[in-house]
Scaffold this active site. Structure first.
Site, PDB file in Angstrom:
ATOM      1  N   ALA A 125       0.803  -1.220   0.000  1.00 58.47           N
ATOM      2  CA  ALA A 125       0.000   0.000   0.000  1.00 58.47           C
ATOM      3  C   ALA A 125       0.834   1.267   0.000  1.00 58.47           C
ATOM      4  O   ALA A 125       0.404   2.289  -0.509  1.00 58.47           O
ATOM      5  CB  ALA A 125      -0.925   0.005   1.224  1.00 58.47           C
ATOM      6  N   CYS A 126       2.025   1.225   0.586  1.00 62.52           N
ATOM      7  CA  CYS A 126       2.765   2.464   0.780  1.00 62.52           C
ATOM      8  C   CYS A 126       4.243   2.245   0.550  1.00 62.52           C
ATOM      9  O   CYS A 126       4.834   1.335   1.121  1.00 62.52           O
ATOM     10  CB  CYS A 126       2.547   2.997   2.200  1.00 62.52           C
ATOM     11  SG  CYS A 126       3.533   4.443   2.603  1.00 62.52           S
ATOM     12  N   GLY A 127       4.850   3.100  -0.246  1.00 60.67           N
ATOM     13  CA  GLY A 127       6.251   2.941  -0.586  1.00 60.67           C
ATOM     14  C   GLY A 127       7.210   3.514   0.416  1.00 60.67           C
ATOM     15  O   GLY A 127       8.409   3.318   0.317  1.00 60.67           O
ATOM     16  N   VAL A 128       6.720   4.271   1.421  1.00 60.47           N
ATOM     17  CA  VAL A 128       7.630   4.909   2.369  1.00 60.47           C
ATOM     18  C   VAL A 128       7.408   4.424   3.796  1.00 60.47           C
ATOM     19  O   VAL A 128       7.948   4.980   4.736  1.00 60.47           O
ATOM     20  CB  VAL A 128       7.495   6.452   2.318  1.00 60.47           C
ATOM     21  CG1 VAL A 128       7.904   6.964   0.959  1.00 60.47           C
ATOM     22  CG2 VAL A 128       6.071   6.890   2.645  1.00 60.47           C
ATOM     23  N   CYS A 129       6.597   3.357   3.980  1.00 63.76           N
ATOM     24  CA  CYS A 129       6.270   2.899   5.320  1.00 63.76           C
ATOM     25  C   CYS A 129       7.495   2.404   6.086  1.00 63.76           C
ATOM     26  O   CYS A 129       7.515   2.431   7.310  1.00 63.76           O
ATOM     27  CB  CYS A 129       5.222   1.797   5.263  1.00 63.76           C
ATOM     28  SG  CYS A 129       3.648   2.347   4.597  1.00 63.76           S
TER      29      CYS A 129
END
Length: 277
Positions: A125-129
């Site tokens: 869902a998120c590339g910077v998590c």
């Protein structure tokens, strides 16, 4: 590698019950496959080390790994010497196609220190998590600014439809995102699909990188919203404009403006909202 090992496919079959107002229909359905991918990095004199784990749709795994390294500032054009699935003896049959090692011809452009240590992990869902701090999340390795032609408003409005023509996995499952690099005239250079929108962008850029072409292009088109991580990747690759069918965020607009990236949101055949440039 075990003879029983089988490369996971991009879709998985399942049985479902489709409940309508007048009847219940039992049938087979297709799901977008979601499995983990561990990316390891090696270079002469340095053993392979884990730098990222993400959930992804199997397929184009080597491109995903190369594109992620590019967007993280760890590898550039001409630096990737090889990409291969790992064959460690301690890997199970299920893991054999879920671990990829990228070997660089020379040490990485950026030291893969604490930011890319073995604890780094992300989701589809998120590339910077997986970033360790807000400051690191906001750090952007910018590519060479795009100085070529950009798509006209007419072409921009057509781009989501052109992207959709290259989304067979979405047509089968309805459960994946797409990202494509296009010329200013609207010609598709490469389109990739994945359950993670950031993975789709990594795959598209990685495909160009591994083919010996520049990952930079006049336009990056994405099937979802224009979140910060997608703007970050576009800037890292040296893309000239980003066209999304969904909304941008305050941070994505701020980064695009600062980097000189032309950013469009809510793009369809009838309209496009230009936020920067």
């Amino acid at each position: 590698m075990s003879e029983l090992a089988r490369r996971p496919g991009p879709t998985t079959r399942t049985r479902v019950e489709e409940m309508r107002a007048d009847a219940v229909r039992r049938r087979e359905d297709r799901l977008a496959t979601e499995e983990p991918l561990e990316i390891r990095l090696a270079w002469p004199g340095a053993p392979a080390r884990r730098v990222w784990v993400t959930m992804r749709t199997p397929g184009h795994d080597f491109e995903l790994a190369a594109g992620w390294l590019l967007h993280e500032g760890l590898a550039g054009p001409g630096q990737v010497a090889g990409v291969a699935y790992c064959t460690d003896a301690d890997l199970t049959a299920e893991q054999e196609f879920n671990v990829v090692t990228v070997t660089l011809a020379s040490p990485p452009s950026t030291d893969p220190g604490h930011r890319h240590d073995a604890r780094s992990a992300g989701s589809s869902a998120c590339g910077v998590c997986g970033k360790d701090s807000v400051r690191e999340a906001l750090a952007v390795t910018a590519g060479r600014p795009w100085d070529g032609e950009l798509p006209s408003p007419d072409v921009v409005r057509r781009l989501p439809g052109l992207l959709r023509e290259h989304q067979p996995l979405f047509a089968r499952t309805g459960g994946v995102h797409a990202a494509g690099l296009f010329t200013a005239a609207g010609q598709a250079l490469v389109v990739r699909e994945d359950v993670g929108r950031h993975n789709a962008v990594d795959k598209a850029a990685g495909a160009r990188l591994l083919s010996g072409s520049s990952p930079a292009a006049a336009c990056l088109v994405v099937s979802g919203r224009a979140g910060f991580e997608l703007v970050q990747k576009a800037v890292s690759a040296g893309v000239g404009s980003l066209v999304s069918v969904g909304a941008p965020t305050s941070l994505s607009v701020a980064l695009a403006r600062r980097a000189g990236l032309v950013l469009y949101g809510f793009t369809s055949e009838t309209r496009a909202v230009r936020y920067t440039g």
